[in-house]
Design an enzyme around this catalytic site. Sequence first.
Site, PDB file in Angstrom:
ATOM      1  NE  ARG A 130      -7.158   1.414  -6.661  1.00  0.00           N
ATOM      2  CZ  ARG A 130      -5.923   1.221  -6.201  1.00  0.00           C
ATOM      3  NH1 ARG A 130      -4.900   1.235  -7.046  1.00  0.00           N
ATOM      4  NH2 ARG A 130      -5.704   1.025  -4.907  1.00  0.00           N
ATOM      5  CG  ASP A 183      -2.021   1.019   1.170  1.00  0.00           C
ATOM      6  OD1 ASP A 183      -2.347   1.461   0.051  1.00  0.00           O
ATOM      7  OD2 ASP A 183      -2.562   1.376   2.227  1.00  0.00           O
ATOM      8  CG  ASN A 218      -7.699  -2.570  -6.216  1.00  0.00           C
ATOM      9  OD1 ASN A 218      -6.735  -3.301  -6.025  1.00  0.00           O
ATOM     10  ND2 ASN A 218      -8.052  -1.636  -5.331  1.00  0.00           N
ATOM     11  N   GLY A 256       0.034   5.373  -4.477  1.00  0.00           N
ATOM     12  CA  GLY A 256      -0.582   6.640  -4.851  1.00  0.00           C
ATOM     13  C   GLY A 256      -0.056   7.800  -4.034  1.00  0.00           C
TER      14      GLY A 256
END
Length: 281
Positions: free
Chosen positions: A97, A46, A94, A49
């Site tokens: 996204r 993680d 996900n 981003g």
Amino acid sequence: MSQTKIHKALSRPTLESLGPVTAEEAQLLERLDLSRLPRHVAVIMDGNGRWAQNRHLPRIAGHRSGTQSARTTIETCARLKIEALTLYAFSVENWRRPKTEIDFLMQLLREYLKKEMPLLQKNEIRMRFLGRIDELPVAVQKDVREATEKTAGNKGMVLCVALNYGGRAEIVDAMNAILSEHPGNGASSRITEEQLTRHLYTEGLPDPDLLIRTSGEMRVSNFLLWQIAYAEIFVTDTLWPDFNRAPLLEALVEFQKRERRYGGIREGQPTTEKPALVAGE
């Protein structure tokens, strides 16, 4: 469900197998007992981003940089003779996204499998993919299948990539697989833990001993919900693209400090313990 199993316990690692190390890594290795490493390490990768955002870069730059951390983690665990490593690459959630980011992640995975195949073969790593693989793009399914087949004969660490994966989805899939084997019995059939375990994506692998989460988030994010029941959890504030060999070794050192009792008590310890403190008391 895959029938791939670990052939046997891997030979004991040596410090020399890691190659050159930094001063920080050397200090951590001095504190590490190579005979008591976890059999299975799972990682929630993680922070890609945020890493990119901190550098005023697009999110995809963080994902691409994170592949180097994956490479370092995979190679280090393989050289330490850890039996299995599971990386959380793409969850069932996900898909929410942006399409451009999803397309990039799928292409990045395809590039990675091709580029890293020599490393996987050199380190005798076997690949497995955990999740609803049949829902992935056809080209990705093809590359996943080829990577599995090319490494099937290797005798080293099993590298599991959780792809289109969800812990709840895995348990649902396992239950449906069991029910399909016993049509007509319905709710009258009793399902045991052992039976369900045999139908999980991780069938044949030991449960994770150590779960690592980067970026400081304190949650398991629907990852290996059944398998991590007794896993030791190590959370680091380090963002995934900055997760190199030193924080990995730190996690292993911390793991060896933990006392794993699986619900029991330490031998010789009194059975009467003070109740746990509750916040605010």
